[in-house]
Design an enzyme around this catalytic site. Structure first.
Site, PDB file in Angstrom:
ATOM      1  CG  ASP A  87      -1.817  -1.190   1.327  1.00  0.00           C
ATOM      2  OD1 ASP A  87      -2.069  -1.813   0.287  1.00  0.00           O
ATOM      3  OD2 ASP A  87      -2.251  -1.517   2.448  1.00  0.00           O
ATOM      4  NE  ARG A 103      -1.157  -9.534   0.744  1.00  0.00           N
ATOM      5  CZ  ARG A 103      -2.226  -9.699   1.521  1.00  0.00           C
ATOM      6  NH1 ARG A 103      -3.146  -8.749   1.562  1.00  0.00           N
ATOM      7  NH2 ARG A 103      -2.366 -10.759   2.250  1.00  0.00           N
TER       8      ARG A 103
END
Ligand code: F6P
Length: 358
Positions: free
Chosen positions: A138, A285
Site C-alpha cells: 500500500d 500481493r
C-alpha cells in the site's frame, strides 16, 4: 547474540529478500538467528526454527514469506474462543514477553506494515529490544519514501491494465479495475498513470459520479468508445463513505472492497455503456518481486541488522533517497502516508487529461 526475525500482517513481494539479507548480515556479525513463524502468533505459541545461510538460499526471487504470516494475531487483542462459543479479544502480550526471554532472544527484527509495527512499538515499550522494517504494497507507512512490495504490486496492476485495454477497446466497453491500497491511493495513481487509465479514483479525492460519467461521455464524443477506470479500494463518493467487504471480525482489520462494482453500476446506468469490473485483489500481493523491490528489500534487511548492532531499538529502517536512514517506529506509525492532492504527480496526470472524478 541471538536475534529473532518475524514477518507480520499481509504478505508482500520481497519479504524473502529482507529475511535473506537480515539473516546473512546477522550471521556475518557472528550471531544466531531464530525465525519466528506466523508473525506474533509464533511468539505467543513459541513456533520458531533456527535460520542459517542454507535456510535463506534460493529465496530472493520468491513471493510470500518463508516464515509465514498472519494479520489476525495481535497479542494485545488476540481472538480467543470463550465459553459459549463466542470469539472475544484478550490481551496475551505478557506471554510474548515471557517467551521472548525463554527462547533466549536478545533482540527482534519485526518486518511488517502499520498494524504489525504498531504492535512492535507496544512491545518495545514493554521492554523488548526490537527494530522495524516497513512492509506493505500500500506504500502508506510514514517516515519512508517508499516501502518494499509497492513497486511489484504496481507492476502487476499495470500489466493487468495493459491487457484490459485491448479487450475494452475491442468491445467498446468501460472497464473498471479495483486495486488495493486501503486508505491510500498510491497503487491506483501509479498503476493508473503507467497503464494509461482515463479515470483514477482515490480515497484522497472523493469522487462525483456525474464527473466520472462526463469524462466517459466526452471520450465517446471524441471517438474513444472505451474507457479504463482505476478505482482504489478505499475510494468513496463525495458525501459518502468507504465500502467494506464484510463486517468487522474480532482481532483483525476490517476488509475493504466493493467500490469497483458500485462505480461500474453507476457508469452503466448513466451512460448505457457495457461495463465490466475486474477486482485485482491478492494478485497484487504475489509473484516474484521486481528488481527495485529486491534491492530495497536487501538494503532494508541488512540495515535492520546494523540497527540491532548499534542498539538503535524502537527504530525502523527508512528510505530517504539516496540514503537509508532510520526513524522512531512511534513516529512512522502515527503518520499514514497518503497521496498529496497538490503533488506534481496528480497535477501532471490532470494535465494529460486523466480525471480524478471531481
Ligand atoms: O495492506 C495490504 C493489503 O493487501 C491491503 O491492500 C488490503 O486491503 C488488505 O491487505 C487485504 O487483506 P487480507 O489479506 O486480509 O484480505
Amino acid at each position: 547474540m541471538r536475534i529473532g526475525i518475524l514477518t507480520g500482517g499481509g504478505d508482500c513481494p520481497a519479504l524473502n529478500a529482507v529475511i535473506r539479507a537480515a539473516v546473512k548480515t546477522c550471521i556475518g556479525f557472528g550471531w544466531d538467528v531464530l525465525g519466528i513463524e506466523e508473525g506474533f502468533d509464533g511468539l505467543i505459541h513459541s513456533k520458531c526454527r533456527p535460520l542459517n545461510n542454507a535456510s535463506v538460499s534460493g529465496i530472493l526471487h520468491l513471493g510470500g514469506t518463508i516464515l509465514g504470516t498472519t494479520n489476525s494475531a495481535n497479542p494485545f487483542c488476540y481472538p480467543t474462543l470463550c465459553d459459549g462459543g463466542q470469539v472475544r479479544e484478550t490481551d496475551v502480550s505478557d506471554a510474548v514477553v515471557s517467551n521472548f526471554g525463554k527462547l533466549g532472544l536478545d533482540a527482534l527484527i519485526v518486518i511488517g506494515g502499520d498494524g504489525t509495527l504498531s504492535i512492535a512499538e507496544k512491545f518495545y515499550e514493554k521492554g523488548i529490544p526490537l527494530v522495524g522494517v516497513p512492509k506493505t504494497i500500500d506504500n502508506d507507512i510514514g517516515g519512508t519514501v517508499v516501502t518494499f512490495g509497492f513497486d511489484t504490486a504496481v507492476n502487476t496492476a499495470r500489466e493487468a491494465l495493459d491487457k484490459l485495454h485491448t479487450t475494452a477497446e475491442s468491445h467498446r466497453r468501460v472497464l473498471v479495475v479495483e486495486v488495493m491500497g486501503r486508505y491510500s491511493g498510491w497503487i491506483a495513481v501509479h498503476s493508473g498513470i503507467a497503464g494509461g487509465a482515463d479515470i483514477i479514483l482515490i480515497p484522497e479525492i472523493p469522487y462525483n459520479p456525474a464527473k466520472v460519467v462526463e469524462t466517459i461521455l466526452l471520450r465517446e464524443r471524441l471517438g474513444k468508445h472505451f474507457s479504463i477506470v482505476v478505482v482504489a479500494e478505499g475510494a468513496f463518493e463525495e458525501g459518502g463513505h468507504v465500502i467494506f467487504a464484510e463486517a468487522k471480525q474480532a482481532g483483525r482489520e476490517q476488509r475493504l472492497g466493493g467500490v469497483g462494482a458500485s462505480v461500474a453500476s453507476v457508469i452503466s446506468e448513466l451512460t448505457g455503456k457495457e461495463t465490466r469490473v475486474v477486482v485485482l485483489g491478492h494478485l497484487q500481493r504475489g509473484g516474484p518481486p521486481t528488481t527495485f523491490d529486491r534491492v530495497l528489500g536487501t538494503r532494508f534487511g541488512a540495515a535492520a541488522a546494523r540497527l540491532v548492532r548499534k542498539g538503535a531499538f524502537g527504530r525502523m529502517v527508512a528510505l530517504n533517497p539516496p540514503d537509508l536512514e532510520s526513524v522512531p517506529i512511534r513516529e512512522a506509525i502515527g503518520r499514514r502516508k497518503t497521496v498529496p492532492v497538490d503533488s506534481d504527480i496528480i497535477e501532471s496526470a490532470r494535465e494529460i487529461g486523466i480525471s480524478f472524478g471531481n
